[in-house]
Design a protein around this motif. Structure first.
Motif, PDB file in Angstrom:
ATOM      1  N   ILE A   1      16.083  20.471  34.172  1.00 19.83           N
ATOM      2  CA  ILE A   1      15.074  20.129  36.081  1.00 19.83           C
ATOM      3  C   ILE A   1      14.450  21.766  35.697  1.00 19.83           C
ATOM      4  O   ILE A   1      13.320  21.800  36.545  1.00 19.83           O
ATOM      5  CB  ILE A   1      16.057  20.664  36.526  1.00 19.83           C
ATOM      6  CG1 ILE A   1      17.520  19.513  36.867  1.00 19.83           C
ATOM      7  CG2 ILE A   1      15.502  21.175  37.950  1.00 19.83           C
ATOM      8  CD1 ILE A   1      18.606  19.263  37.919  1.00 19.83           C
ATOM      9  N   PRO A   2      15.163  22.918  35.070  1.00 25.86           N
ATOM     10  CA  PRO A   2      13.679  24.676  34.737  1.00 25.86           C
ATOM     11  C   PRO A   2      12.849  23.952  34.572  1.00 25.86           C
ATOM     12  O   PRO A   2      11.883  23.854  34.782  1.00 25.86           O
ATOM     13  CB  PRO A   2      14.579  25.538  34.935  1.00 25.86           C
ATOM     14  CG  PRO A   2      15.868  24.476  34.487  1.00 25.86           C
ATOM     15  CD  PRO A   2      16.012  23.319  34.885  1.00 25.86           C
TER      16      PRO A   2
ATOM     17  N   ALA B   1      10.640  21.646  35.677  1.00 28.20           N
ATOM     18  CA  ALA B   1       9.619  22.535  36.667  1.00 28.20           C
ATOM     19  C   ALA B   1       8.636  23.353  36.552  1.00 28.20           C
ATOM     20  O   ALA B   1       7.458  23.283  37.344  1.00 28.20           O
ATOM     21  CB  ALA B   1      10.809  22.881  37.848  1.00 28.20           C
ATOM     22  N   VAL B   2       9.185  23.994  35.730  1.00 25.54           N
ATOM     23  CA  VAL B   2       8.335  24.932  34.902  1.00 25.54           C
ATOM     24  C   VAL B   2       6.888  24.334  34.292  1.00 25.54           C
ATOM     25  O   VAL B   2       5.572  24.589  34.715  1.00 25.54           O
ATOM     26  CB  VAL B   2       8.702  25.353  34.006  1.00 25.54           C
ATOM     27  CG1 VAL B   2       7.331  27.039  33.171  1.00 25.54           C
ATOM     28  CG2 VAL B   2       9.056  26.936  34.525  1.00 25.54           C
TER      29      VAL B   2
END
Lengths: 359, 515
Positions: free
Chosen positions: A12-13, A16-17
């Motif tokens: 997820i991160p 997102a990044v």
């Protein structure tokens, strides 16, 4: 099972990044990005400014209107509470984001020169400006100025007792009632360096010691000096003309004097503008510098809330201008080109020690 | 995957997140270690500042704990009018940079009809103002810990010894989390130069600021930062060690039925009076002082235009920071869930990082960016950079909250899912996420507000043309009319109140689906 959950969480991160990063990289306002280069071709200039935003912004807006070049202004915060734009410029030196540094005093500009951040630029618009305030190598050029003045509270200091010299801060009648900003920062540091040049090392040290003996208080900034004198916590303080003008316009019970009109004189602190070496919009940076150095800009800054004093003698002062022109002042005799060196010499030694030992 | 391999993978994940968190601070630290600074670090002045800083950290921790723990308990256990909004508004002091509160107090001291108020000054003034500002951290930690107590536990202790017993036992259960939060509060205060500057308190933050801003001596500043981090590590590690053991013990009892706030006649009134008093002293009084000039010369229109200009940037920076912090914190919390050593290591490293002045990481990133190729600007010179660095700075806040929440997840849920062949994403969405919902909400909220108040990082990294509202206030406050600054502060507070009101609706989206 937990490992699979962890994998999911990790995904997820990074997703997102990646998404946010990709979306910004194509943004035209992303400085330094490919989008930024397109902007520079169509007219952008990035200006870092230690001049208070409220004064710098109108000039930038006018520049945009007059030239069609968009200004991305990065104003500085109140000098002592953050590490400030000079640090940012030094850190960004190898691949700068800024094109121009508009400094509220020549010392910060001289520091940039010594760190190799600025580039020389000889502007034709500087004609008529007295060159004793500017760098001989054209790394920074000075224009409209402020002055260091003593602000006093009219309710606490009668007219016949008002101060006339910086030495009055050490006078018994103002014992525990005088204040100044931290001399390691901002224009107060420039003032300290100027005093070391004008008075000589020994006399300057004696002066600072006399402040301690008289219970003068160190405050966080010139704005704080203005505020605390205006509200009566202190009777007198050392600050800048633009601070005083704001207090006067707000109807605060304050007056001011140009210190040492019969002695060493008053410190004049011109703005300084420097071209950042290797800036992304070099040509627009030069145009902005040319614009700042015009007589019209000096007149506009005189009309502003900063009420800055034009360095050119032929600029007409607005009606009700609260300060003298530079020509009318008895200016303190200092070498502006070497003030930064003097400051560097005393900052890490005497001034630091003085501040450390100050109650 | 074997047990040993899983253990290694978890340590790798924890290590990876910690490396990412440390990364921004490394450039300056590495250059510091590689060079000889001409100035000595350990001078008499620095020695005195170390002493002052320690007292400041301890003072802020103690003040925030002494107020936050009992208040959090009362607010969580007892019902009183307007409970939820009043609890949310306890977060307000954290939203303002400390120097604004200091100026508010200072303004009040100068007004004739409030001159009877003691003017905060020196170390005591800093402890008072910063301690009050940090109360929300132990308050919300206690509040969250209290909500993990079961209704049967509360009922049993009430039957055993009345509300006195409820309070005593709840305090014992919540104390570890509250102490860790108070430590966090004390640590956060160490690198903040705002209040010490205004109240004339020579802390290490001032020494570091001087090295950065007046002497431009990065090497000296880097060494001072390392010393500060060392002190924090030395002082917090033993407390963390004990605190984590308490934490582990506190989560043994499984929750079956959440406790409902109890309508006790006297204690409900005390709880109401307490939250109102803390709100009044911590935020209303200094804000009143700060906004006094707005009454004389309101500039709401001009201020509103500024708020409009900066709103989207502020949201991107702070919301992005909150997202980054929560995602990394959840990763650390899940990876370290089965190892107390991993939890301790993570918290110790993150605490040390939190004590570092924000300028260290911000200038470090600027240096890296300046040497990086242009195609990496999306990572090193964009709004994402600001969000990333702010998120990493406040990672400890989110980590504590997430660790506590992850510790309350029952291993039997994952076992049952494995037995029944439930896919990991389905388990995550249907079971894990709802149970982490409240911790995620609290973390998002806390990191958002803390990131908004971090001026230094934002100011040093924000791309040209992008300015957040707190930085805008900071840049105009030097010489703008006081009415404009006050109007900006008022609108900022209003925005925050609206944000909190919106946040109060979030828990409805995260119902606890697992009993």
């Amino acid at each position: 099972m937990k490992c699979r959950l962890l994998t999911l969480f990790l995904a997820i991160p990074f997703a997102a990044v990646g998404t946010l990063g990709c979306s910004r990289s194509s943004s035209p306002s992303g400085p330094g990005s490919s989008g930024s280069n397109e902007m520079s071709a169509s007219g952008t200039v990035v200006v870092y400014s230690s001049v208070d935003e409220v004064f710098a912004q109108p000039i930038c807006k006018q520049f945009e209107q007059d030239t069609g070049i968009a200004v991305e202004l990065v104003p500085d915060t109140e000098e002592t509470k953050s590490t400030g734009l000079v640090n940012r410029l030094i850190a960004e030196k190898e691949r700068p984001r800024a094109d121009v540094f508009w400094s509220g005093d020549p010392v910060r500009a001289a520091i940039l020169k010594s760190k190799g951040v600025s580039a020389p630029y000889r502007s034709a618009a500087a004609d008529g400006l007295p060159m004793e305030f500017s760098d001989a190598d054209h790394h920074w050029i000075s224009f409209s100025a402020r002055a260091r003045v003593i602000v006093y509270n009219k309710d606490l200091v009668p007219d016949d007792k008002k101060p006339t010299s910086i030495h009055d801060l050490a006078d018994a009648r103002f014992k525990g009632k005088a204040c100044l900003a931290n001399p390691l920062f901002g224009t107060t540091s420039m003032h300290a360096a100027a005093l070391f040049q004008a008075l000589g090392d020994e006399e300057a040290k004696k002066f600072f010691q006399s402040l301690v003996d008289n219970g003068a208080k160190i405050l966080s900034s010139n704005g704080e000096v203005r505020r605390r004198v205006a509200n009566g916590e202190y009777a007198i303080g050392l600050t800048d003309t633009d601070d005083v003008n704001v207090a006067i316009q707000e109807g605060k019970p304050v007056g001011f004097v140009y210190p040492d009109a019969d002695g060493i004189g008053t410190l004049v602190m011109p703005n300084a503008v420097a071209l950042v070496a290797g800036g992304p919009n070099n040509e627009n940076g030069k145009k902005f510098i040319d614009y700042l150095l015009r007589a019209e800009t000096e007149a506009a800054l005189a009309r502003s809330e900063a009420a800055q004093m034009p360095l050119r003698s032929n600029v007409v002062l607005p009606d009700g201008f609260p300060f003298k022109s530079v020509a009318q002042l008895k200016a303190m005799s200092v070498d502006y080109a070497t003030l930064a060196d003097t400051l560097e010499k005393i900052s890490g030694t005497f001034l630091k020690q003085w501040v450390d030992e100050h109650p | 995957m074997g047990h040993g391999a899983k253990r290694i993978l978890r340590w790798v994940l924890v290590g990876a997140v910690l490396c990412v968190a440390i990364g921004p601070s490394l450039p300056l630290v590495v250059s510091t270690l590689g060079q000889e600074s001409p100035r000595p670090v350990w001078t008499d002045a620095f020695s005195r500042s170390v002493q002052t800083t320690l007292w400041l950290g301890v003072g802020v921790s103690v003040v925030s704990l002494l107020i936050g723990l009992p208040l959090g308990l009362l607010a969580a256990l007892y019902r009183f009018p307007a409970r939820w909004p009043l609890v949310l508004f306890q977060a307000l002091p954290l939203l303002l940079p400390s120097f604004l509160l200091c100026i508010g107090w200072s303004n009040l001291a100068a007004v004739t009809w409030t001159s009877w108020l003691p003017a905060p000054d020196g170390l005591a003034g800093c402890v008072f103002v910063m301690g009050l500002q940090m109360v929300p951290l132990p308050f919300f930690a206690t509040w969250a810990a209290c909500h993990n107590l079961t209704a049967s536990q509360i009922d049993a202790s009430r039957l055993h010894g009345g509300d006195k017993s409820v309070l005593r036992l709840s305090a014992r259960a919540c104390a570890p989390v509250a102490i860790v939060a108070a430590l966090l509060a004390g640590t956060l205060s160490l690198s903040d130069p705002g209040a010490p500057l205004i109240f004339g308190c020579r802390s290490m933050a001032i020494e570091i600021l001087t090295s950065f801003s007046a002497l431009f001596d990065y090497d000296l500043a880097g060494r001072q930062c390392l010393l500060l981090a060392g002190w924090v590590l030395l002082l917090t590690a033993p407390v963390l060690l004990v605190g984590l053991r308490w934490l582990a013990a506190a989560v043994l009892a499984r929750q079956t039925r959440p406790a409902v706030p109890y309508p006790h006649r006297a204690l409900s009134r005390i709880a109401l009076a307490g939250v109102l008093l803390v709100l009044f002293v911590g935020i209303v009084v200094p804000t009143f002082g700060l906004c006094l000039p707005a009454a004389q010369n309101p500039m709401i229109g001009r201020a509103a235009a500024k708020v409009g200009d900066t709103a989207s940037t502020t949201l991107i920076f702070t919301g992005g920071a909150a997202l980054v912090a929560v995602l990394f914190a959840a990763t650390v919390a899940l990876a370290a869930s089965e190892s107390s050593r991993a939890r301790l290591t993570s918290l110790a490293v993150l605490f040390a990082l939190l004590a570092m002045p924000p300028a260290l990481a911000a200038i470090g990133v600027s240096r890296v960016a300046t040497h990086s190729p242009q195609h990496l600007d999306w990572l090193t010179r964009s709004p994402l950079t600001v969000a990333l660095i702010l998120g990493l700075r406040f990672l400890p806040v989110a980590t504590i909250s997430m660790m506590r929440a992850v510790a309350s997840l029952s291993p039997s849920w994952t076992d049952a899912a494995r037995v029944h062949g439930v896919a990991a994403p389905r388990l995550f969405v249907r079971v894990i996420l709802p149970n982490l919902g409240s911790a995620i909400t609290v973390s998002l909220l806390l990191v958002t507000v803390l990131a908004a108040a971090d001026i230094t990082t934002t100011h040093l990294l924000q791309p040209p043309g992008a300015q957040s509202l707190p930085v805008a206030i900071f840049t105009v406050m030097a010489n703008s009319p006081e009415g404009l600054v006050a109007s900006l502060c008022l609108l900022y507070l209003l925005c925050v109140v609206l944000l909190l009101a919106a946040a109060s609706q979030i828990p409805r989206l995260w119902p606890r689906r697992v009993a």
